[in-house]
Design a protein around this motif. Structure first.
Motif, PDB file in Angstrom:
ATOM      1  N   VAL A 188       0.967   7.903   6.971  1.00 52.41           N
ATOM      2  CA  VAL A 188       0.684   7.815   5.529  1.00 52.41           C
ATOM      3  C   VAL A 188      -0.791   7.868   5.144  1.00 52.41           C
ATOM      4  CG1 VAL A 188       2.780   6.457   5.116  1.00 52.41           C
ATOM      5  CG2 VAL A 188       0.577   5.271   5.401  1.00 52.41           C
ATOM      6  N   GLU A 189      -1.665   7.740   6.113  1.00 48.42           N
ATOM      7  CA  GLU A 189      -3.083   7.562   5.818  1.00 48.42           C
ATOM      8  C   GLU A 189      -3.680   8.677   4.948  1.00 48.42           C
ATOM      9  OE1 GLU A 189      -6.451   5.331   8.388  1.00 48.42           O
ATOM     10  OE2 GLU A 189      -5.384   6.965   9.379  1.00 48.42           O
ATOM     11  N   ASN A 190      -3.157   9.865   5.049  1.00 51.30           N
ATOM     12  CA  ASN A 190      -3.699  10.983   4.272  1.00 51.30           C
ATOM     13  C   ASN A 190      -2.887  11.310   3.029  1.00 51.30           C
ATOM     14  OD1 ASN A 190      -5.953  11.492   5.998  1.00 51.30           O
ATOM     15  ND2 ASN A 190      -4.529  12.381   7.476  1.00 51.30           N
ATOM     16  N   THR A 191      -1.912  10.466   2.699  1.00 51.72           N
ATOM     17  CA  THR A 191      -1.124  10.730   1.505  1.00 51.72           C
ATOM     18  C   THR A 191      -1.869  10.271   0.255  1.00 51.72           C
ATOM     19  OG1 THR A 191       0.038   8.607   1.520  1.00 51.72           O
ATOM     20  CG2 THR A 191       1.039  10.429   2.803  1.00 51.72           C
ATOM     21  N   GLU A 192      -1.521  10.860  -0.857  1.00 48.48           N
ATOM     22  CA  GLU A 192      -2.140  10.499  -2.132  1.00 48.48           C
ATOM     23  C   GLU A 192      -1.855   9.042  -2.493  1.00 48.48           C
ATOM     24  OE1 GLU A 192      -1.628  11.893  -6.743  1.00 48.48           O
ATOM     25  OE2 GLU A 192      -1.536  13.457  -5.189  1.00 48.48           O
ATOM     26  N   LEU A 193      -0.629   8.593  -2.254  1.00 47.58           N
ATOM     27  CA  LEU A 193      -0.249   7.214  -2.579  1.00 47.58           C
ATOM     28  C   LEU A 193      -1.081   6.206  -1.778  1.00 47.58           C
ATOM     29  CD1 LEU A 193       1.664   5.327  -4.137  1.00 47.58           C
ATOM     30  CD2 LEU A 193       3.277   5.565  -2.240  1.00 47.58           C
ATOM     31  N   TYR A 194      -1.201   6.426  -0.484  1.00 39.24           N
ATOM     32  CA  TYR A 194      -1.992   5.521   0.347  1.00 39.24           C
ATOM     33  C   TYR A 194      -3.444   5.527  -0.105  1.00 39.24           C
ATOM     34  CZ  TYR A 194      -4.332   3.406   4.318  1.00 39.24           C
ATOM     35  OH  TYR A 194      -5.115   2.600   5.100  1.00 39.24           O
ATOM     36  N   GLN A 195      -3.995   6.703  -0.319  1.00 35.44           N
ATOM     37  CA  GLN A 195      -5.392   6.810  -0.737  1.00 35.44           C
ATOM     38  C   GLN A 195      -5.640   6.088  -2.055  1.00 35.44           C
ATOM     39  OE1 GLN A 195      -8.036   8.048   1.003  1.00 35.44           O
ATOM     40  NE2 GLN A 195      -6.590   8.250   2.685  1.00 35.44           N
TER      41      GLN A 195
ATOM     42  N   MET B 291       0.816  -1.217   0.000  1.00 33.14           N
ATOM     43  CA  MET B 291       0.000   0.000   0.000  1.00 33.14           C
ATOM     44  C   MET B 291       0.848   1.266   0.000  1.00 33.14           C
ATOM     45  SD  MET B 291      -3.234  -1.036   2.365  1.00 33.14           S
ATOM     46  CE  MET B 291      -4.106   0.482   2.028  1.00 33.14           C
ATOM     47  N   ASP B 292       2.098   1.122   0.343  1.00 30.28           N
ATOM     48  CA  ASP B 292       3.011   2.260   0.400  1.00 30.28           C
ATOM     49  C   ASP B 292       3.900   2.323  -0.842  1.00 30.28           C
ATOM     50  OD1 ASP B 292       3.734   4.531   1.776  1.00 30.28           O
ATOM     51  OD2 ASP B 292       5.180   3.536   3.070  1.00 30.28           O
ATOM     52  N   SER B 293       3.490   1.618  -1.906  1.00 29.55           N
ATOM     53  CA  SER B 293       4.317   1.597  -3.108  1.00 29.55           C
ATOM     54  C   SER B 293       3.527   2.059  -4.328  1.00 29.55           C
ATOM     55  CB  SER B 293       4.865   0.186  -3.364  1.00 29.55           C
ATOM     56  OG  SER B 293       3.824  -0.692  -3.727  1.00 29.55           O
ATOM     57  N   GLU B 294       4.239   2.499  -5.330  1.00 30.26           N
ATOM     58  CA  GLU B 294       3.604   3.019  -6.556  1.00 30.26           C
ATOM     59  C   GLU B 294       2.722   1.990  -7.242  1.00 30.26           C
ATOM     60  OE1 GLU B 294       3.318   6.028  -7.943  1.00 30.26           O
ATOM     61  OE2 GLU B 294       4.410   6.883  -6.250  1.00 30.26           O
ATOM     62  N   ASP B 295       3.194   0.737  -7.314  1.00 35.24           N
ATOM     63  CA  ASP B 295       2.412  -0.273  -8.045  1.00 35.24           C
ATOM     64  C   ASP B 295       1.405  -1.011  -7.168  1.00 35.24           C
ATOM     65  OD1 ASP B 295       4.037  -2.000  -6.594  1.00 35.24           O
ATOM     66  OD2 ASP B 295       4.979  -2.899  -8.346  1.00 35.24           O
ATOM     67  N   GLY B 296       1.459  -0.806  -5.846  1.00 32.66           N
ATOM     68  CA  GLY B 296       0.498  -1.420  -4.942  1.00 32.66           C
ATOM     69  C   GLY B 296       0.616  -2.932  -4.823  1.00 32.66           C
ATOM     70  N   VAL B 297       1.768  -3.479  -5.199  1.00 34.50           N
ATOM     71  CA  VAL B 297       1.980  -4.923  -5.208  1.00 34.50           C
ATOM     72  C   VAL B 297       3.054  -5.289  -4.183  1.00 34.50           C
ATOM     73  CG1 VAL B 297       2.700  -6.885  -6.635  1.00 34.50           C
ATOM     74  CG2 VAL B 297       1.300  -5.069  -7.628  1.00 34.50           C
ATOM     75  N   ALA B 298       2.810  -6.370  -3.451  1.00 34.96           N
ATOM     76  CA  ALA B 298       3.752  -6.825  -2.426  1.00 34.96           C
ATOM     77  C   ALA B 298       4.974  -7.486  -3.048  1.00 34.96           C
ATOM     78  CB  ALA B 298       3.059  -7.813  -1.492  1.00 34.96           C
ATOM     79  N   SER B 299       6.088  -7.437  -2.322  1.00 30.22           N
ATOM     80  CA  SER B 299       7.315  -8.145  -2.710  1.00 30.22           C
ATOM     81  C   SER B 299       8.142  -8.382  -1.453  1.00 30.22           C
ATOM     82  CB  SER B 299       8.133  -7.323  -3.723  1.00 30.22           C
ATOM     83  OG  SER B 299       8.739  -6.209  -3.084  1.00 30.22           O
ATOM     84  N   GLY B 300       9.080  -9.289  -1.559  1.00 29.87           N
ATOM     85  CA  GLY B 300       9.966  -9.557  -0.433  1.00 29.87           C
ATOM     86  C   GLY B 300      10.763  -8.332  -0.031  1.00 29.87           C
ATOM     87  N   ALA B 301      11.220  -7.569  -1.005  1.00 30.64           N
ATOM     88  CA  ALA B 301      12.005  -6.371  -0.711  1.00 30.64           C
ATOM     89  C   ALA B 301      11.159  -5.323   0.012  1.00 30.64           C
ATOM     90  CB  ALA B 301      12.577  -5.795  -2.002  1.00 30.64           C
TER      91      ALA B 301
END
Length: 184
Positions: free
Chosen positions: A152-159, A34-44
């Motif tokens: 982060v809850e009010n950031t554009e990326l999180y939203q 949820m904190d990433s541009e693509d919204g996809v999980a990864s090990g990193a």
């Protein structure tokens, strides 16, 4: 996201330790995605999120449990469960139902259930196995998520990513099911 955390706390309080542990281990995946541009999980992403938000909570919770006059004497302690070891454990537990991962630096990771003893065994290494207090571990993850959400809850990326997050819909989810609570 906050409802998930609330339900994790309820699960822990009601003695549903498998559910609590499994859920706690997914939090860095969800938050990292949820904190990433693509919204996809990864090990990193898991590793980075855990290192920043969850791992440091060990010292925070330890300080909370100590009398104030002793806190200043607390040396720089570090949680021995680093992001890589936690991620490998999460992979083995969630995907194979095992506490052993061949690439982990620990031969196995063992969790002590709350109330099993009057002593607290948390982040002790016994031979090459890591022993963790299940309740404290879950609380560290919960605290990390709450701190992260506050930042982060009010950031554009999180939203943007939260739009796709699974939610509970009290009256259903039109046009699929209406009139009854659904998770979707």
């Amino acid at each position: 996201m906050r409802l998930l955390i609330d339900q994790l706390e309820q699960s822990l309080q009601s003695g549903n330790y498998y559910l609590s542990l499994f859920t706690a281990l997914t939090l860095p995946d969800i938050a990292g995605a949820m904190d990433s541009e693509d919204g996809v999980a990864s090990g990193a992403k898991y590793n980075a999120w855990y290192e920043k938000w969850a791992r440091p909570r060990f010292v925070d919770i330890l300080k909370e449990s100590m009398p104030e006059h002793m806190r200043e004497h607390l040396s720089e302690m570090e949680n021995p469960l680093d992001g890589e070891a936690c991620y490998l454990f999460r992979c083995s537990l969630l995907h194979q139902g095992r506490t052993i991962h061949p690439k982990n630096k620990y031969s196995r990771i063992i969790f002590v259930e709350p109330g099993a003893t009057t002593n607290t065994f948390h982040y002790n290494t016994m031979n090459d196995a890591l022993n963790i207090d299940l309740a404290i571990f879950c609380k560290e993850m919960i605290l990390g998520v709450r701190l992260w959400l506050d930042s982060v809850e009010n950031t554009e990326l999180y939203q943007k990513n939260y739009q796709n997050f699974v939610k509970r819909h009290e009256g259903g989810l039109k046009p699929f099911i209406v009139g009854v609570p659904v998770i979707g």
